[in-house]
Design an enzyme around this catalytic site. Structure first.
Site, PDB file in Angstrom:
ATOM      1  N   THR A 113      37.259 -37.293   1.524  1.00 44.03           N
ATOM      2  CA  THR A 113      38.452 -37.916   2.091  1.00 44.03           C
ATOM      3  C   THR A 113      39.206 -38.550   0.931  1.00 44.03           C
ATOM      4  O   THR A 113      38.631 -39.279   0.130  1.00 44.03           O
ATOM      5  CB  THR A 113      38.080 -38.997   3.136  1.00 44.03           C
TER       6      THR A 113
ATOM      7  N   LEU B 244      35.146 -44.525   2.011  1.00 43.42           N
ATOM      8  CA  LEU B 244      35.680 -43.289   2.558  1.00 43.42           C
ATOM      9  C   LEU B 244      34.578 -42.248   2.598  1.00 43.42           C
ATOM     10  O   LEU B 244      33.702 -42.224   1.736  1.00 43.42           O
ATOM     11  CB  LEU B 244      36.833 -42.766   1.681  1.00 43.42           C
ATOM     12  N   ASP B 245      34.644 -41.368   3.590  1.00 42.95           N
ATOM     13  CA  ASP B 245      33.716 -40.247   3.647  1.00 42.95           C
ATOM     14  C   ASP B 245      33.920 -39.365   2.422  1.00 42.95           C
ATOM     15  O   ASP B 245      35.018 -39.307   1.857  1.00 42.95           O
ATOM     16  CB  ASP B 245      33.967 -39.383   4.893  1.00 42.95           C
ATOM     17  N   LYS B 246      32.890 -38.658   2.069  1.00 45.34           N
ATOM     18  CA  LYS B 246      32.974 -37.678   0.989  1.00 45.34           C
ATOM     19  C   LYS B 246      34.126 -36.717   1.317  1.00 45.34           C
ATOM     20  O   LYS B 246      34.301 -36.323   2.466  1.00 45.34           O
ATOM     21  CB  LYS B 246      31.647 -36.913   0.920  1.00 45.34           C
TER      22      LYS B 246
END
Length: 171
Positions: A7, A3-5
């Site tokens: 998220t 996951l993106d930072k």
């Protein structure tokens, strides 16, 4: 799967190399079901749509990604869950898993994720700690048993509270 930072939500974590290899194959073959909840700026008129635009590194800023005709295939489906005064709540399903895919696609069509410090407007209206994006559903075939498994998680408190806040402002 990552996951993106900033998220929130579900992740797949392999416990051994064999499981990692099998999960990687499922991800590559687009057999993992990934659904997200996202809050974007503006009112999206369509009730649902698909964004099929390739993504590559941004040629001007190597830390960012961008829609680019020379990029890798990226497919994002979205369905409107609710429209607020100035925002739209979406269910987003991705077929591919490009870096920052949802954030890049939504910003490209003029509806960046609320709180996105990279692809959204520089001036943030609310004091959010990153984009309002949540990995809600994750489904895959168990690498050992072969059984299809699907997991779902509730929205985190800050997300729910924020939706109540903008709902009240929309009245």
């Amino acid at each position: 799967h990552r996951l993106d930072k900033d998220t929130s939500g579900l992740l797949i974590v392999a416990k051994n190399d064999k499981a990692h290899l099998k999960m990687s194959e499922q991800i590559k073959d687009r057999k993992v079901n990934k659904k997200y909840i996202a809050l974007v700026r503006g009112i999206i008129k369509e009730n649902e749509a698909t964004i099929n635009m390739p993504i590559a590194r941004n040629k001007k800023d190597r830390k960012k990604m961008a829609v680019d005709k020379d990029g890798k295939e990226a497919i994002t489906h979205f369905k409107v869950l609710r429209r607020y005064d100035k925002y739209t709540l979406l269910e987003v399903k991705i077929d591919t898993g490009r870096t920052h895919q949802i954030r890049v696609h939504m910003a490209h069509i003029g509806h960046p994720l609320l709180g996105d410090p990279v692809y959204g407007p520089k001036k943030q209206v609310f004091n959010l700690q990153g984009q309002v994006l949540h990995a809600k559903v994750l489904g895959f075939v168990h690498p050992r048993t072969g059984e299809y498994m699907e997991f779902e998680t509730e929205l985190p408190n800050y997300f729910e509270e924020f939706l109540i806040k903008i709902k009240n402002k929309s009245k």
